[in-house]
Design a protein around this motif. Structure first.
Motif, PDB file in Angstrom:
ATOM      1  N   PRO A  99      42.543  -4.995 -11.329  1.00  0.00           N
ATOM      2  CA  PRO A  99      41.883  -6.094 -10.635  1.00  0.00           C
ATOM      3  C   PRO A  99      42.633  -7.412 -10.833  1.00  0.00           C
ATOM      4  O   PRO A  99      43.286  -7.621 -11.860  1.00  0.00           O
ATOM      5  N   LEU A 100      42.493  -8.290  -9.834  1.00  0.00           N
ATOM      6  CA  LEU A 100      43.164  -9.578  -9.894  1.00  0.00           C
ATOM      7  C   LEU A 100      42.405 -10.512 -10.842  1.00  0.00           C
ATOM      8  O   LEU A 100      41.182 -10.416 -10.947  1.00  0.00           O
ATOM      9  N   PRO A 101      43.121 -11.445 -11.486  1.00  0.00           N
ATOM     10  CA  PRO A 101      42.432 -12.369 -12.402  1.00  0.00           C
ATOM     11  C   PRO A 101      41.500 -13.335 -11.686  1.00  0.00           C
ATOM     12  O   PRO A 101      40.556 -13.840 -12.283  1.00  0.00           O
ATOM     13  N   GLU A 102      41.763 -13.631 -10.440  1.00  0.00           N
ATOM     14  CA  GLU A 102      40.869 -14.488  -9.632  1.00  0.00           C
ATOM     15  C   GLU A 102      41.060 -14.076  -8.181  1.00  0.00           C
ATOM     16  O   GLU A 102      42.031 -13.404  -7.822  1.00  0.00           O
ATOM     17  N   GLN A 103      40.129 -14.516  -7.343  1.00  0.00           N
ATOM     18  CA  GLN A 103      40.107 -13.995  -5.976  1.00  0.00           C
ATOM     19  C   GLN A 103      39.672 -15.107  -5.033  1.00  0.00           C
ATOM     20  O   GLN A 103      38.609 -15.683  -5.229  1.00  0.00           O
ATOM     21  N   PRO A 104      40.482 -15.432  -3.991  1.00  0.00           N
ATOM     22  CA  PRO A 104      39.971 -16.403  -3.014  1.00  0.00           C
ATOM     23  C   PRO A 104      38.815 -15.802  -2.218  1.00  0.00           C
ATOM     24  O   PRO A 104      38.856 -14.621  -1.871  1.00  0.00           O
ATOM     25  N   GLU A 105      37.804 -16.633  -1.973  1.00  0.00           N
ATOM     26  CA  GLU A 105      36.598 -16.159  -1.289  1.00  0.00           C
ATOM     27  C   GLU A 105      36.955 -15.523   0.064  1.00  0.00           C
ATOM     28  O   GLU A 105      37.778 -16.055   0.813  1.00  0.00           O
ATOM     29  N   GLY A 106      36.327 -14.388   0.351  1.00  0.00           N
ATOM     30  CA  GLY A 106      36.465 -13.774   1.673  1.00  0.00           C
ATOM     31  C   GLY A 106      37.702 -12.916   1.835  1.00  0.00           C
ATOM     32  O   GLY A 106      37.905 -12.335   2.896  1.00  0.00           O
ATOM     33  N   ASN A 107      38.540 -12.834   0.812  1.00  0.00           N
ATOM     34  CA  ASN A 107      39.750 -12.014   0.917  1.00  0.00           C
ATOM     35  C   ASN A 107      39.571 -10.709   0.160  1.00  0.00           C
ATOM     36  O   ASN A 107      38.879 -10.651  -0.856  1.00  0.00           O
ATOM     37  N   ASP A 108      40.248  -9.677   0.649  1.00  0.00           N
ATOM     38  CA  ASP A 108      40.219  -8.382  -0.014  1.00  0.00           C
ATOM     39  C   ASP A 108      41.636  -7.815   0.081  1.00  0.00           C
ATOM     40  O   ASP A 108      42.096  -7.474   1.172  1.00  0.00           O
TER      41      ASP A 108
END
Ligand SMILES: C[S@@+](CC[C@H](N)C(=O)[O-])C[C@H]1O[C@@H](n2cnc3c(N)ncnc32)[C@H](O)[C@@H]1O
Length: 265
Positions: free
Chosen positions: A172-181
């Motif tokens: 898993p990524l350490p953080e994630q921009p909203e709405g992206n997969d």
């Protein structure tokens, strides 16, 4: 062809105050305004918002063998920079679509390229286009297999497809921009194959030549103007937070910009 801001048959509104709306509608509109103010030599760098460098677009155009007799779809065209680049380099006839009104209007305003307002259910006939590309779009859509199967449907058999996908290197990524997969490279390849494409080649955007300095300087000038003008607006801060996360993930190697060249079976 619809007028730029009309709802196409496949359009699902994102008039919902999300980060995606801020980034791809409001900030797209502001970006077109800023580019107009700075002048035509700023239009392309301002309007290539997911596609990275001219080198990445040229890599795809070469492999897609786009020529002046081709009809080419830019799916998720944003402000139309990549479509304008493609038509300038190849003479192909470009069709553009994007769900966001601010993006569609911007493409018409900056480049005179009309865009249909539509999301993944593409409002085009089956087998209507010779070539399609979709740059920095797949990771922003809810149903990635649907978008790929729609691209397959509108391409004629043997038609060529180019993608720029941001793939997760070590989920898993350490953080994630909203709405992206972000899919992994393995999942992206499997989805491309399952949608009815044969994959021929791939490369990472890091392998491409850097953009010329004047391209980067103009892109920075547009960003600076946007920051000065809208820096206090919550929609700007939302979009800036999104691109900050993307920048960190790419810089740390957690995400990799990956180009894929495939043909429709
Ligand atoms: C990162 S931007 C890339 C824009 C452009 N391709 C470029 O490289 O400059 C992603 C674009 O995908 C569009 N988009 C989001 N969901 C979409 C969907 N379901 N179908 C088509 N485009 C979509 C967004 O509105 C946005 O303009």
């Amino acid at each position: 062809m619809h007028e730029p801001a009309d709802d196409g048959p496949g359009h699902r509104s994102r008039d919902d105050g999300t980060a995606m709306e801020a980034e791809f509608d409001t900030v797209a509109r502001w970006t077109a305004d800023a580019a107009v103010e700075l002048g035509p030599d700023h239009f392309l760098p301002a309007a290539c918002r997911g596609s990275g460098s001219p080198g990445a677009m040229r890599w795809l155009l070469d492999r897609l063998a786009v020529g002046g007799r081709d009809t080419m779809l830019d799916c998720g065209a944003g402000l139309g920079g990549p479509a304008a680049f493609a038509t300038g380099e190849t003479g192909a006839r470009l069709l553009l679509c994007d769900p966001e009104a601010g993006a569609c209007r911007g493409a018409a305003r900056l480049f005179g390229l009309p865009a249909v307002r539509a999301d993944s259910r593409l409002p085009f006939r089956s087998a209507a286009v010779d070539v399609a590309w979709s740059l920095g779009v797949l990771c922003t859509v809810d149903d990635q297999p649907l978008l790929l199967s729609e691209l397959r449907r509108v391409l004629r058999p043997g038609g060529r497809m180019g993608l720029l996908i941001y793939v997760a290197a070590h989920p898993p990524l350490p953080e994630q921009p909203e709405g992206n997969d972000f899919p992994t490279d393995t999942v992206a390849r499997a989805m491309i194959d399952a949608a009815g494409f044969t994959l021929h080649d791939s490369a990472t955007t890091g392998d491409m030549a850097a953009a010329p300095p004047e391209w980067t300087e103009r892109a920075v000038a547009v960003q600076d103007l946007l920051e000065r003008r809208h820096g206090d607006d919550p929609r700007w801060r939302t979009a800036a937070r999104q691109s900050g996360i993307m920048g960190r993930l790419l810089g740390d190697g957690d995400l990799v910009g990956t180009l894929y060249h495939a043909t429709a079976r």
